[in-house]
Design a protein around this motif. Structure first.
Motif, short mmCIF file in Angstrom:
data_model
loop_
_atom_site.label_atom_id
_atom_site.label_comp_id
_atom_site.label_asym_id
_atom_site.label_seq_id
_atom_site.Cartn_x
_atom_site.Cartn_y
_atom_site.Cartn_z
N SER A 8 0.84 -1.19 0.00
CA SER A 8 0.00 0.00 0.00
C SER A 8 0.88 1.24 0.00
CB SER A 8 -0.90 0.00 1.24
OG SER A 8 -1.81 1.07 1.21
N THR A 10 -0.72 4.74 -0.75
CA THR A 10 -1.54 5.87 -0.31
C THR A 10 -2.44 5.52 0.88
OG1 THR A 10 -3.34 5.32 -1.82
CG2 THR A 10 -1.61 6.80 -2.66
N ASN A 12 -4.92 3.15 0.62
CA ASN A 12 -6.15 2.51 0.16
C ASN A 12 -6.14 1.00 0.42
OD1 ASN A 12 -7.62 4.74 -0.78
ND2 ASN A 12 -6.46 4.77 -2.69
N PHE A 46 -1.56 -2.56 -5.30
CA PHE A 46 -2.18 -1.43 -5.98
C PHE A 46 -1.57 -1.29 -7.37
CE2 PHE A 46 1.52 0.04 -3.69
CZ PHE A 46 2.13 0.97 -4.50
N THR A 48 0.08 1.42 -10.01
CA THR A 48 0.73 2.72 -9.95
C THR A 48 0.98 3.29 -11.34
OG1 THR A 48 2.53 3.92 -8.86
CG2 THR A 48 3.10 1.82 -9.88
N SER A 74 -5.94 -3.09 -6.36
CA SER A 74 -6.71 -1.86 -6.24
C SER A 74 -6.35 -0.94 -7.39
CB SER A 74 -6.35 -1.18 -4.90
OG SER A 74 -6.94 0.09 -4.82
N ASN A 76 -8.07 2.80 -9.78
CA ASN A 76 -9.03 3.88 -9.90
C ASN A 76 -9.73 3.73 -11.24
OD1 ASN A 76 -10.27 6.42 -10.44
ND2 ASN A 76 -8.95 7.35 -8.88
N GLU A 103 -11.89 -0.81 -6.47
CA GLU A 103 -11.52 0.60 -6.59
C GLU A 103 -11.10 1.18 -5.25
OE1 GLU A 103 -12.84 4.51 -9.02
OE2 GLU A 103 -14.46 3.20 -8.36
N LEU A 104 -9.96 1.89 -5.29
CA LEU A 104 -9.43 2.61 -4.14
C LEU A 104 -9.33 1.71 -2.90
CD1 LEU A 104 -11.22 5.98 -4.89
CD2 LEU A 104 -8.90 5.30 -5.52
N SER A 105 -10.07 2.01 -1.82
CA SER A 105 -9.99 1.15 -0.63
C SER A 105 -11.13 0.14 -0.58
CB SER A 105 -9.98 1.99 0.65
OG SER A 105 -11.15 2.77 0.75
#
Length: 137
Positions: A8, A10, A12, A46, A48, A74, A76, A103-105
């Motif tokens: 992780s 950010t 999320n 995630f 990036t 994860s 966006n 999506e996101l968290s």
């Protein structure tokens, strides 16, 4: 009991994993440089930049990929076809089945779906015990 390794940047994915841990009591472990892996588990990471696997996740995969039963990622939705694509790339490059993209968290529904997929253990009939898991689209 399941073990989840996660990356992780950010927060999320970390928030997603906190929700999973609170509901299940599963062991969740944040990826750290030089971390030793001796137990099978699932990876959550995630996406990036413009649809890339994070460098920290790549480093982890170099020595831990044989222990991983599934990957979830994860992202966006604003990135269109690059949404959570790190999971797709890991699945292809390392032969680790893709379990879930969120999506996101993640929403509560995403968390519950992740838990259900991992609990279902539909991946028990082969060497890695996870080749049949590819649910995420």
């Amino acid at each position: 009991m399941e073990r989840i390794y996660y990356d992780s940047k950010t927060g999320n994915v970390e928030r997603f994993m906190q929700k999973v841990s609170e509901l299940t009591g599963w062991t969740v472990q944040k990826i750290q440089p030089g971390m030793d892996v001796e137990q099978a588990g699932h990876l959550v990471t995630f996406t990036t930049r413009f649809g890339e696997i994070p460098d920290t996740t790549k480093a982890f995969l170099q020595h831990a990929s044989s222990y991983l039963l599934s990957v979830s990622s994860s992202g966006n939705q604003n990135w269109g076809r690059n949404f959570a694509v790190a999971g797709d790339k890991i699945a292809t490059e390392y032969g680790i089945p893709l379990a879930l993209k969120f999506e996101l968290s993640g929403t509560n529904e995403d968390v519950n779906e992740f838990i259900a997929i991992i609990k279902a253990r539909k991946h028990h009939d082969n060497k890695r015990r996870s080749k049949e898991l590819d649910f995420a689209q």
